[in-house]
Enzyme design. Structure first.
Site, PDB file in Angstrom:
ATOM      1  CB  SER A 178      -9.768   1.925   5.557  1.00  0.00           C
ATOM      2  OG  SER A 178      -9.783   0.313   5.821  1.00  0.00           O
ATOM      3  CE1 TYR A 196      -4.417   1.188   6.368  1.00  0.00           C
ATOM      4  CE2 TYR A 196      -6.072  -0.002   7.225  1.00  0.00           C
ATOM      5  CZ  TYR A 196      -5.622   0.815   6.288  1.00  0.00           C
ATOM      6  OH  TYR A 196      -6.086   0.973   4.947  1.00  0.00           O
TER       7      TYR A 196
HETATM    8  P1  NAP Z   1      -0.487   0.899  -2.141  1.00  0.00           P
HETATM    9  O1  NAP Z   1      -0.440   0.599  -3.677  1.00  0.00           O
HETATM   10  O2  NAP Z   1       0.859   0.478  -1.402  1.00  0.00           O
HETATM   11  O3  NAP Z   1      -0.323   2.420  -2.436  1.00  0.00           O
HETATM   12  C1  NAP Z   1      -0.080   3.218  -1.345  1.00  0.00           C
HETATM   13  C2  NAP Z   1       0.568   4.664  -1.812  1.00  0.00           C
HETATM   14  O4  NAP Z   1       0.622   5.522  -0.747  1.00  0.00           O
HETATM   15  C3  NAP Z   1       1.774   4.585  -2.662  1.00  0.00           C
HETATM   16  O5  NAP Z   1       1.660   5.158  -3.702  1.00  0.00           O
HETATM   17  C4  NAP Z   1       2.928   5.052  -1.587  1.00  0.00           C
HETATM   18  O6  NAP Z   1       3.797   5.384  -2.291  1.00  0.00           O
HETATM   19  C5  NAP Z   1       2.125   6.111  -0.989  1.00  0.00           C
HETATM   20  N1  NAP Z   1       2.703   6.647   0.145  1.00  0.00           N
HETATM   21  C6  NAP Z   1       3.188   5.910   1.279  1.00  0.00           C
HETATM   22  N2  NAP Z   1       3.765   6.719   2.324  1.00  0.00           N
HETATM   23  C7  NAP Z   1       3.802   7.826   1.636  1.00  0.00           C
HETATM   24  C8  NAP Z   1       4.170   9.015   2.123  1.00  0.00           C
HETATM   25  N3  NAP Z   1       4.731   9.174   3.363  1.00  0.00           N
HETATM   26  N4  NAP Z   1       4.073  10.207   1.328  1.00  0.00           N
HETATM   27  C9  NAP Z   1       3.491  10.047   0.041  1.00  0.00           C
HETATM   28  N5  NAP Z   1       3.035   9.029  -0.198  1.00  0.00           N
HETATM   29  C10 NAP Z   1       3.122   7.835   0.472  1.00  0.00           C
HETATM   30  O7  NAP Z   1      -1.627   0.759  -1.602  1.00  0.00           O
HETATM   31  P2  NAP Z   1      -3.051   1.134  -1.942  1.00  0.00           P
HETATM   32  O8  NAP Z   1      -4.001  -0.025  -1.640  1.00  0.00           O
HETATM   33  O9  NAP Z   1      -3.458   1.617  -3.190  1.00  0.00           O
HETATM   34  O10 NAP Z   1      -3.658   2.155  -0.827  1.00  0.00           O
HETATM   35  C11 NAP Z   1      -3.964   3.290  -1.036  1.00  0.00           C
HETATM   36  C12 NAP Z   1      -4.842   3.927   0.058  1.00  0.00           C
HETATM   37  O11 NAP Z   1      -6.052   2.950   0.034  1.00  0.00           O
HETATM   38  C13 NAP Z   1      -4.189   3.805   1.460  1.00  0.00           C
HETATM   39  O12 NAP Z   1      -4.723   5.082   2.174  1.00  0.00           O
HETATM   40  C14 NAP Z   1      -4.866   2.646   2.048  1.00  0.00           C
HETATM   41  O13 NAP Z   1      -4.852   2.598   3.335  1.00  0.00           O
HETATM   42  C15 NAP Z   1      -6.302   2.923   1.263  1.00  0.00           C
HETATM   43  N6  NAP Z   1      -7.048   1.535   1.430  1.00  0.00           N
HETATM   44  C16 NAP Z   1      -6.724   0.291   0.738  1.00  0.00           C
HETATM   45  C17 NAP Z   1      -7.264  -0.765   0.852  1.00  0.00           C
HETATM   46  C18 NAP Z   1      -6.731  -2.049  -0.157  1.00  0.00           C
HETATM   47  O14 NAP Z   1      -7.616  -3.101   0.316  1.00  0.00           O
HETATM   48  N7  NAP Z   1      -6.027  -2.095  -0.823  1.00  0.00           N
HETATM   49  C19 NAP Z   1      -8.526  -0.838   1.648  1.00  0.00           C
HETATM   50  C20 NAP Z   1      -8.766   0.226   2.302  1.00  0.00           C
HETATM   51  C21 NAP Z   1      -8.173   1.362   2.267  1.00  0.00           C
HETATM   52  P3  NAP Z   1       5.383   4.545  -2.524  1.00  0.00           P
HETATM   53  O15 NAP Z   1       5.025   3.085  -3.241  1.00  0.00           O
HETATM   54  O16 NAP Z   1       6.038   5.464  -3.166  1.00  0.00           O
HETATM   55  O17 NAP Z   1       5.776   4.347  -1.098  1.00  0.00           O
END
Ligand code: NAP
Length: 260
Positions: free
Chosen positions: A145, A158
């Protein structure tokens, strides 16, 4: 340029939502066989598997909590049984946890963020590298991130977890590169996914967020997925150990645009 991933076997953790789902689609679109890890919502993982599946390239939908080392070992055993190994791991699963100043944070909630974001990435990387190093090829890509670098009040677990993922990436990369295996990371900026729904549902918060991004807009999951696909392909065969920021310029100190 060879972006083709035919004959590659890939696992995307947290592949049933947001950035992970976009990565699953992009890797499958480039020809890879993809395993979609999920922890809740099996119906999303299975519907995505139906969407991307084709004869001879059937996806896997695999339940495992990445914070649980035994569950992760079981998931890799299922990939071995189905495909005989793995070539690409994308450590995408992540949570941001409840907002609280450090001195008010609930310990169990703080620890859970570290367990999922840091231990989760490590558990999966450990299993993947144990297979990739002996075969002398493979790529582990961690979704970090911009908060690897940018402090974020209320989210110390985080930011700490993502900073640690950055150094985990660099250290594992140094260990694995002599064996022909690349480890690297992508650091997304603000991307429109369920993790930040509260922000993009609120026009005032969205306007504030846009001011933090020189490009003036939040990113789409596909913009992360395209970069991930390129970086795990042989197009990026010489890219090792870094975090590639995909952030619309968020880490470029946009407030200095008006003098400083
Ligand atoms: P998201 O839609 O909430 O996706 C997160 C995913 O992680 C979901 O599929 C969730 O599964 C899964 N997850 C959570 N806990 C888990 C566990 N214990 N074991 C296995 N899977 C788990 O959010 P996203 O934005 O796509 O995030 C994906 C990645 O990008 C994350 O690492 C986040 O920190 C990073 N990121 C996101 C942003 C942003 O602005 N969106 C920015 C920087 C970095 P469930 O739905 O089944 O809980």
């Amino acid at each position: 340029m060879n972006l083709h991933l035919e004959h590659k076997r890939a696992l995307v953790t947290g592949g049933n939502s947001g950035i992970g789902a976009a990565i699953v689609r992009a890797l499958a679109g480039a020809g890879a066989r993809v395993a979609i890890n999920y922890v809740t919502h099996p119906e999303l993982a299975e519907s995505l598997a139906r969407e991307i599946g084709s004869p001879g390239r059937e996806p896997l939908a695999l339940e495992a909590d990445v914070a649980d080392a035994d569950a992760v070992a079981g998931m890799f055993a299922r990939i071995d049984a189905a495909w005989g190994g793995i070539d690409i791991l994308v450590n995408n699963a992540g949570i941001d946890g409840p907002r609280a100043a450090g001195w008010e944070a609930d310990l169990a909630a703080w620890r859970k963020v570290i367990d999922v974001n840091l231990f989760g990435a490590f558990h999966c990387a450990r299993e993947a590298l144990g297979r990739m190093v002996p075969q002398r090829h493979g790529v582990v890509l961690n979704i970090s991130s911009v908060h690897e670098r940018i402090a974020w009040s209320g989210y110390s677990a985080y930011t700490s977890s993502k900073a640690a993922v950055g150094m985990l990436t660099r250290t594992l990369a140094q260990e694995a590169a002599p064996h022909g295996v690349r480890v690297l990371a992508v650091g997304p900026g603000a991307i429109k996914t369920p993790i930040n729904r509260a922000v993009w549902d609120d026009p005032a918060q969205m306007a504030d967020l846009r001011q933090k991004i020189p490009l003036g807009r939040v990113g789409e999951p596909e913009e992360i997925a395209q970069m991930v696909t390129m970086l795990v392909s042989d197009v990026a065969s010489y890219v090792v150990g870094c975090t590639v920021l995909v952030d619309g310029g968020m880490t470029d100190y946009p407030s200095f645009a008006h003098g400083g």
